[in-house]
Each structure stands twice: as C-alpha cells, then as structure tokens.
Enzyme design. Structure first.
Site, PDB file in Angstrom:
ATOM      1  N   GLY A  32       0.839  -1.186   0.000  1.00 23.81           N
ATOM      2  CA  GLY A  32       0.000   0.000   0.000  1.00 23.81           C
ATOM      3  C   GLY A  32       0.874   1.237   0.000  1.00 23.81           C
ATOM      4  O   GLY A  32       2.087   1.160   0.237  1.00 23.81           O
ATOM      5  N   TYR A  33       0.244   2.367  -0.259  1.00 19.94           N
ATOM      6  CA  TYR A  33       0.965   3.631  -0.359  1.00 19.94           C
ATOM      7  C   TYR A  33       0.471   4.610   0.684  1.00 19.94           C
ATOM      8  O   TYR A  33      -0.705   4.972   0.697  1.00 19.94           O
ATOM      9  CB  TYR A  33       0.815   4.231  -1.763  1.00 19.94           C
ATOM     10  CG  TYR A  33       1.589   3.440  -2.782  1.00 19.94           C
ATOM     11  CD1 TYR A  33       2.881   3.798  -3.105  1.00 19.94           C
ATOM     12  CD2 TYR A  33       1.051   2.295  -3.360  1.00 19.94           C
ATOM     13  CE1 TYR A  33       3.623   3.049  -4.010  1.00 19.94           C
ATOM     14  CE2 TYR A  33       1.782   1.541  -4.263  1.00 19.94           C
ATOM     15  CZ  TYR A  33       3.064   1.932  -4.577  1.00 19.94           C
ATOM     16  OH  TYR A  33       3.795   1.188  -5.459  1.00 19.94           O
TER      17      TYR A  33
END
Length: 159
Positions: A32-33
């Site tokens: 994820g970011y």
C-alpha cells in the site's frame, strides 16, 4: 534490519506469454501507499515473509531512473502502516527469472489489476545492454499507468 539507498534504473515490459517454470523463485507481494504523488511515493509492503518501507523520488523524464530508499521492517509494522495507506492495495505474485546476467521480475497482478502481467529488469546504467527473452511484449518504461502507485489509484480493470 537492513537498509539500502540507490538510484534505481529499470526497464519495464508487458508480458506476451509466461511460463512459471522459468522462475528461480516466487512470492506474494501486498503493498500500500502512505503517499503516492508524482514527486515521491512512500510504500509499505509485505514481500513473502518480510516487511519493507520504501521511499521513491520522482522518475527521470525518460522513466528509466529514480532515487530509492528502502528499509526492512517487521511484518507487524507493515500491517499497522497499511491501515494508514491511501485506498487500494496492490496484490501480486512476483516471479524471479534469471536471463543472462540479469534477473527479470515478472509480476502477475490480482484483484482490480487482474489480467496485467509486467516484467522489469534492473540495470546498472541507462545504456546497459541486456537479453530480451521472446516472451516480452511492448516496452512500457516511463508509461505512468504501469507504475504500481498509479495502478493503486486507477486499476487495470478500469482502463
């Protein structure tokens, strides 16, 4: 925990056909970011049994290189940080395939990016020569749509 910083130089290709038997190893990646902007990304990922946090700078104009800093962190910390990430996770199986002096990383995407298969090869310089196996398709180096941070925002299934 290990830490590395470097200038990442890589070329990215679509994959026409893929034989997983060519792989020397494979593992699942979920990432994820925390932030995914044009000028920088902060990513957390679980790669097999290990966790990492990675910060990448803006890509060069040709898309071939960018600064990267990465540190291994406990998987439990990645799991906690995933709760802070922007919506949309990247889920893929990565196969490592030795070809000549290089290792191609072939990513077969799942979830909203299912159907997308890309291969990347890291190079030591922008003009380094490398073998191109016949299963490679069109080069997409520098095409922002194929960056994982963009696939998180606009998945392949919505193209």
């Amino acid at each position: 925990m290990s830490e590395k910083e470097s200038l990442e130089i890589e070329r990215k290709f679509l994959v026409k056909s893929f034989n997983p038997k060519l792989a020397s190893k494979f593992f699942r990646i979920v990432q994820g970011y925390i932030t995914a902007e044009k000028t920088k990304t902060v990513r957390v990922r679980i790669k097999g049994e290990k966790g990492f946090i990675t910060i990448k700078g803006q890509s060069s104009d040709d898309g071939l290189s960018r600064y990267e800093w990465e540190k291994e962190i406990p998987v439990s910390e990645v799991e906690a940080l995933l709760k802070l990430c922007e919506p949309g996770l990247i889920d893929k199986i990565r196969y490592e395939i030795p070809i000549g002096e290089h290792i191609y990383e072939v990513d077969i995407f799942e979830g909203d990016n299912k159907g997308l298969i890309v291969a990347e090869v890291e190079l030591s310089s922008k003009d380094e020569t490398f073998e191109k196996p016949d299963w490679l398709g069109n080069e997409v180096t520098g095409d922002n749509r194929y960056y994982n941070a963009m696939l998180m925002k606009t998945p392949f299934s919505k193209w």
